[in-house]
Design an enzyme around this catalytic site. Structure first.
Site, PDB file in Angstrom:
ATOM      1  N   GLU A 253      24.760  -2.810   6.531  1.00  0.00           N
ATOM      2  CA  GLU A 253      25.400  -4.010   5.988  1.00  0.00           C
ATOM      3  C   GLU A 253      25.322  -4.101   4.457  1.00  0.00           C
ATOM      4  OE1 GLU A 253      26.147  -7.366   7.644  1.00  0.00           O
ATOM      5  OE2 GLU A 253      26.427  -8.225   5.641  1.00  0.00           O
TER       6      GLU A 253
ATOM      7  N   THR B  11      22.487   2.500  10.799  1.00  0.00           N
ATOM      8  CA  THR B  11      21.311   1.639  10.756  1.00  0.00           C
ATOM      9  C   THR B  11      20.637   1.706  12.115  1.00  0.00           C
ATOM     10  OG1 THR B  11      20.455  -0.623  10.816  1.00  0.00           O
ATOM     11  CG2 THR B  11      22.815  -0.420  11.073  1.00  0.00           C
TER      12      THR B  11
ATOM     13  N   ASP C 113      19.040  -0.528  13.234  1.00  0.00           N
ATOM     14  CA  ASP C 113      19.109  -1.890  13.796  1.00  0.00           C
ATOM     15  C   ASP C 113      20.365  -2.091  14.667  1.00  0.00           C
ATOM     16  OD1 ASP C 113      16.946  -2.159  12.153  1.00  0.00           O
ATOM     17  OD2 ASP C 113      17.943  -3.411  10.661  1.00  0.00           O
TER      18      ASP C 113
ATOM     19  N   ARG D  56      -5.241  -2.310  29.981  1.00  0.00           N
ATOM     20  CA  ARG D  56      -4.932  -3.173  28.835  1.00  0.00           C
ATOM     21  C   ARG D  56      -3.446  -3.514  28.765  1.00  0.00           C
ATOM     22  NH1 ARG D  56      -8.421   0.334  24.599  1.00  0.00           N
ATOM     23  NH2 ARG D  56     -10.309  -0.911  24.689  1.00  0.00           N
TER      24      ARG D  56
ATOM     25  N   GLY E 299      14.233  -3.892  13.411  1.00  0.00           N
ATOM     26  CA  GLY E 299      15.495  -4.484  13.870  1.00  0.00           C
ATOM     27  C   GLY E 299      15.960  -5.701  13.097  1.00  0.00           C
ATOM     28  N   ARG E 300      15.090  -6.185  12.194  1.00  0.00           N
ATOM     29  CA  ARG E 300      15.420  -7.405  11.439  1.00  0.00           C
ATOM     30  C   ARG E 300      15.834  -8.542  12.357  1.00  0.00           C
ATOM     31  NH1 ARG E 300      17.581  -4.999   6.068  1.00  0.00           N
ATOM     32  NH2 ARG E 300      15.543  -5.006   5.102  1.00  0.00           N
TER      33      ARG E 300
ATOM     34  N   ARG F 228      -3.961  -5.014  23.020  1.00  0.00           N
ATOM     35  CA  ARG F 228      -3.931  -4.275  21.747  1.00  0.00           C
ATOM     36  C   ARG F 228      -2.502  -4.321  21.224  1.00  0.00           C
ATOM     37  NH1 ARG F 228      -8.610  -4.520  22.443  1.00  0.00           N
ATOM     38  NH2 ARG F 228     -10.174  -2.854  22.386  1.00  0.00           N
TER      39      ARG F 228
ATOM     40  N   HIS G 179       7.841   2.648  10.465  1.00  0.00           N
ATOM     41  CA  HIS G 179       8.784   3.667   9.994  1.00  0.00           C
ATOM     42  C   HIS G 179       8.816   4.930  10.856  1.00  0.00           C
ATOM     43  CE1 HIS G 179       8.360   0.866   6.746  1.00  0.00           C
ATOM     44  NE2 HIS G 179       9.531   1.273   6.313  1.00  0.00           N
ATOM     45  N   LEU G 180       7.912   5.013  11.836  1.00  0.00           N
ATOM     46  CA  LEU G 180       8.033   6.136  12.788  1.00  0.00           C
ATOM     47  C   LEU G 180       9.412   6.100  13.435  1.00  0.00           C
ATOM     48  CD1 LEU G 180       4.618   6.005  14.675  1.00  0.00           C
ATOM     49  CD2 LEU G 180       5.422   7.811  13.145  1.00  0.00           C
TER      50      LEU G 180
HETATM   51  O1  F6P Z   1      17.358  -2.035   8.014  1.00  0.00           O
HETATM   52  C1  F6P Z   1      16.619  -1.119   8.718  1.00  0.00           C
HETATM   53  C2  F6P Z   1      15.178  -1.453   8.707  1.00  0.00           C
HETATM   54  O2  F6P Z   1      14.659  -0.347   9.341  1.00  0.00           O
HETATM   55  C3  F6P Z   1      14.778  -2.783   9.350  1.00  0.00           C
HETATM   56  O3  F6P Z   1      14.741  -2.720  10.737  1.00  0.00           O
HETATM   57  C4  F6P Z   1      13.439  -3.036   8.710  1.00  0.00           C
HETATM   58  O4  F6P Z   1      13.156  -4.419   8.677  1.00  0.00           O
HETATM   59  C5  F6P Z   1      13.609  -2.489   7.345  1.00  0.00           C
HETATM   60  O5  F6P Z   1      14.583  -1.476   7.446  1.00  0.00           O
HETATM   61  C6  F6P Z   1      12.360  -1.948   6.704  1.00  0.00           C
HETATM   62  O6  F6P Z   1      12.694  -1.418   5.468  1.00  0.00           O
HETATM   63  P1  F6P Z   1      11.777  -0.732   4.391  1.00  0.00           P
HETATM   64  O7  F6P Z   1      12.133   0.717   4.399  1.00  0.00           O
HETATM   65  O8  F6P Z   1      12.182  -1.359   3.113  1.00  0.00           O
HETATM   66  O9  F6P Z   1      10.351  -0.947   4.757  1.00  0.00           O
END
Ligand code: F6P
Length: 383
Positions: free
Chosen positions: A128, A150, A152, A187, A195-196, A291, A297-298
């Site tokens: 976007e 994306t 997301d 557990r 995903g925002r 837990r 970021h994985l």
């Molecule tokens: O827009 C993709 C996204 O992976 C979102 O799901 C997440 O909130 C954001 O990027 C995290 O971004 P950054 O790389 O700035 O930590």
């Protein structure tokens, strides 16, 4: 007699969060544009210039005095990109630079540099934000084409955005790993996804991995109901449970969890923390051992899965088709099984979100249990 062919220079960049699928798309833009057989058919000879670090590259490249021009520009050849579709991330680098940042509008400089570099068109691969900039540049007179990416999957007008399926594979693999340890210790594991404001990653990741509870931003959850479902599961004999929660999900009456104060140049807050909160709340409501794991970021890492390689290829080829037709201001897309294109203006400002009426079970906090019977409901919710 020598025949001189028309020349045209394509700029290509990747913007926003990286993910798998970007390199395949770049590869196929380059291979299609530089294909000698097609060159003769098209009567145009293309050159492809890679622009590093997204819009930051087009903004900062200083063509007169800077010694670091090479830092931002990379002429791409077929030989260079030959193996790129096997790799995740983006070999062109990326940034979240917004040339139209209301606090510091530098869009004129970008437009100027497009002219100075002699770019006939810029192909922007992004979500976007990146495509929003592309759209504004197009309104300001530049030739641009967008490719949707994306994890997301929150862009409208396309059923697919690059990176999404690879992320789902990561989520599924990680949940599979958690199951053995969760089972051994009886557990509950709360797994937080990205995903925002859109729940696609959590919902489809949860469906693929068989999560017991899935919590998404489109539907506020009641912590009491989460507790009830877990206790019910235990009564029915489950030894452990997996809960997937989207980073943007929130309890009824609550607000989104934010990791840091402040916003980026597109006005986004960094979301995160709902997983840990939920784990604590569940323990206090049920006394069960919980837990939490944040996949973070994985979900954006690793080699592209087969689907992202294929879709990157198709989107890359289609983008060059648009260049050839000089059909600018569009984003290539995937709709109902077909690759096509839509005007960028239709893509901006209306994120694609999960439709609660047809795609989510608000009783069980999970994916739907009817599919064909949903047709009527879908029609109603569209009315
Ligand atoms: O827009 C993709 C996204 O992976 C979102 O799901 C997440 O909130 C954001 O990027 C995290 O971004 P950054 O790389 O700035 O930590």
């Amino acid at each position: 007699m020598t025949i001189t062919m028309k020349k045209s220079k394509i700029g290509i960049l990747t913007g926003g969060g990286d993910c798998a699928g970007l390199n395949p798309a770049i590869k196929w833009v380059v291979k299609t544009a530089l294909d000698e057989r097609l060159e003769w058919e098209r009567g145009v000879q293309y050159e492809v210039l890679g622009i590093r670090e997204g819009w930051r590259g087009l903004l900062n490249v200083d063509l007169i005095s800077s010694p670091d021009i090479r830092g931002y520009l990379e002429p791409l050849s077929q030989e260079m990109v030959r193996t790129w579709d096997r790799y995740g991330g983006t070999f062109l680098g990326t940034s979240r630079t917004n040339p139209y940042d209301p606090k510091n509008d530098q869009s004129k400089k970008v437009l100027d540099n497009i002219g100075k570099l002699g770019l006939d068109v810029v192909i922007a691969i992004g979500g976007e934000d990146t495509l929003g900039v592309a759209h504004k540049l197009s309104k300001d007179g530049a030739n641009v084409i967008g490719i949707p990416k994306t994890i997301d999957k929150d862009l409208p007008e396309t059923d697919y955005t690059l990176g999404f399926e690879t992320s789902l594979n990561v989520i599924t693999e990680e949940v599979d790993r958690l199951r053995t340890t969760a089972g051994s210790h009886k557990r509950i594991f709360v797994v937080e996804t990205m995903g925002r404001h859109a729940g696609w990653l959590a919902l489809e990741g949860g469906e693929a991995s068989g999560a017991y509870i899935i919590l998404i931003p489109e539907y506020d959850f009641a912590i009491e109901r989460v507790g009830e479902l877990l206790l019910e599961g235990r009564r029915e004999g489950s030894r452990y449970d997996i809960i997937l929660v989207a980073e943007g999900a929130k309890p009824t009456g609550g607000v989104e969890f934010v990791k840091e104060s402040g916003v980026d140049s597109f006005g986004h807050k960094a979301l995160g923390g709902i997983g840990e909160f939920l784990a604590r709340e569940i323990t206090s409501h049920t006394n069960l051992e919980v837990r939490s794991v944040t996949l973070s970021h994985l979900q954006r890492g690793g080699a592209p899965c087969a689907y992202d390689r294929r879709m990157g290829r198709y989107f890359g080829i289609a983008a060059v088709d648009l260049v050839e037709r000089r059909d600018f201001g569009k984003m290539v897309c995937y709709q109902n099984g077909l690759i096509s294109a839509v005007p960028l203006e239709k893509v901006i400002g209306r994120p694609s979100l999960v439709d609660i009426a047809t795609q989510y079970d608000i009783e069980r906090y999970n994916g739907r249990r009817t599919i064909l019977a949903d047709e009527e409901k879908a029609k109603e919710s569209a009315r």
